[in-house]
Enzyme design. Structure first.
Site, mmCIF file in Angstrom:
data_model
loop_
_atom_site.group_PDB
_atom_site.id
_atom_site.type_symbol
_atom_site.label_atom_id
_atom_site.label_comp_id
_atom_site.label_asym_id
_atom_site.label_seq_id
_atom_site.Cartn_x
_atom_site.Cartn_y
_atom_site.Cartn_z
ATOM 1 C CB SER A 23 -9.234 6.634 13.497
ATOM 2 O OG SER A 23 -8.904 5.115 12.904
ATOM 3 C CE1 TYR A 44 -12.353 2.984 16.566
ATOM 4 C CE2 TYR A 44 -11.322 2.825 14.681
ATOM 5 C CZ TYR A 44 -11.382 3.221 15.757
ATOM 6 O OH TYR A 44 -10.215 4.016 16.203
#
Length: 252
Positions: free
Chosen positions: A147, A161
């Site tokens: 990501s 995350y």
């Protein structure tokens, strides 16, 4: 796409975790349309079977199996299914992921554990399942979904995350360095892309923030499917190590 590169996808056997929706589903449909045999794993077998029916109707080759990536035996069984059904495994796409956004002060330890189990350990289980096969074959390709939050910390709210996605990039780069003579390793780091990832937050404020962020920024999941296809279709002596793609309007 040239015919030469298209032939580098056609006939390949591709295993995809998190294949029941979002990036996994779209990538499976796209690669199957280019002639790959796709093997999909996810917990929701009903969704996998519906996707498989569509792929078969379109003339594609597909196998599915219920798979929880937090269970190494189930990930190994998925990779073994690909080898048994299609005779080899060319690509493993470690795609299953969870994004739960909440401030650290909320101490949502259960969600931290789930993100670590799915995003980091699930990836490692995919590597453990396929690496011996790739080494025996003398060829193979890992594609690990990270990501932009693995490049810049997504805080407040996304700290854990981001930690898992930084880990994805570190593991994928170490993998490339250790086995990269014949086995390829690609990191795909998307920004806001349409998928179910945005629904992973139980924190009310975090969920509202993510919903708004995606509404303003997200691009179709086909964007990532095309990037994955680009990495796969390269000649064997070309290893696309990392692709970062964002919506044009996304600042983060």
């Amino acid at each position: 796409m040239s015919s030469v590169l298209a032939n580098n996808i056609s006939g390949k056997v591709v295993v995809i975790t998190g294949g029941s929706s979002g990036l996994g589903e779209t990538t499976a449909r796209h690669l199957a349309s280019l002639g790959a045999s796709v093997v999909l794993g996810a917990r929701r077998i009903d969704k996998l079977e519906a996707i498989a029916a569509d792929i078969r109707t379109a003339g594609g080759n597909v196998a599915v199996q219920a798979t929880d990536v937090t269970r190494p035996d189930e990930v190994k069984a998925l990779v073994n299914l690909a080898q048994e059904r299609f005779g080899k495994v060319d690509v493993v796409i470690n795609n299953a992921g969870l994004m739960a956004i909440a401030p650290l002060a909320e101490t949502r330890v259960d969600e931290w554990d789930r993100m670590i189990d799915i995003n980091i350990k699930g990836l490692l289980y995919g590597v453990a399942a396929a690496l011996p096969i790739f080494q025996a074959q003398g060829t193979g390709h890992f594609i690990n979904i990270s990501s932009v939050a693995g490049i810049k910390v997504f805080s407040p709210g996304g700290t854990v995350y981001s930690g898992t996605k930084f880990a994805v990039r570190a593991i994928a780069e170490g993998l490339r360095h250790e086995v990269g003579g014949k086995i390829r390793s690609t990191i795909i780091s998307p920004g806001a892309v349409e998928s179910e990832l945005k629904f992973g937050s139980s924190d009310t404020q975090g969920a509202a923030f993510v919903k708004d962020f995606y509404q303003q920024n997200e691009i179709p999941s086909e964007s990532v499917a095309r990037a994955i296809a680009y990495a796969i279709e390269q000649p064997a002596d070309v290893d696309i190590n990392e692709i970062v793609l964002r919506p044009t309007v996304q600042e983060f």
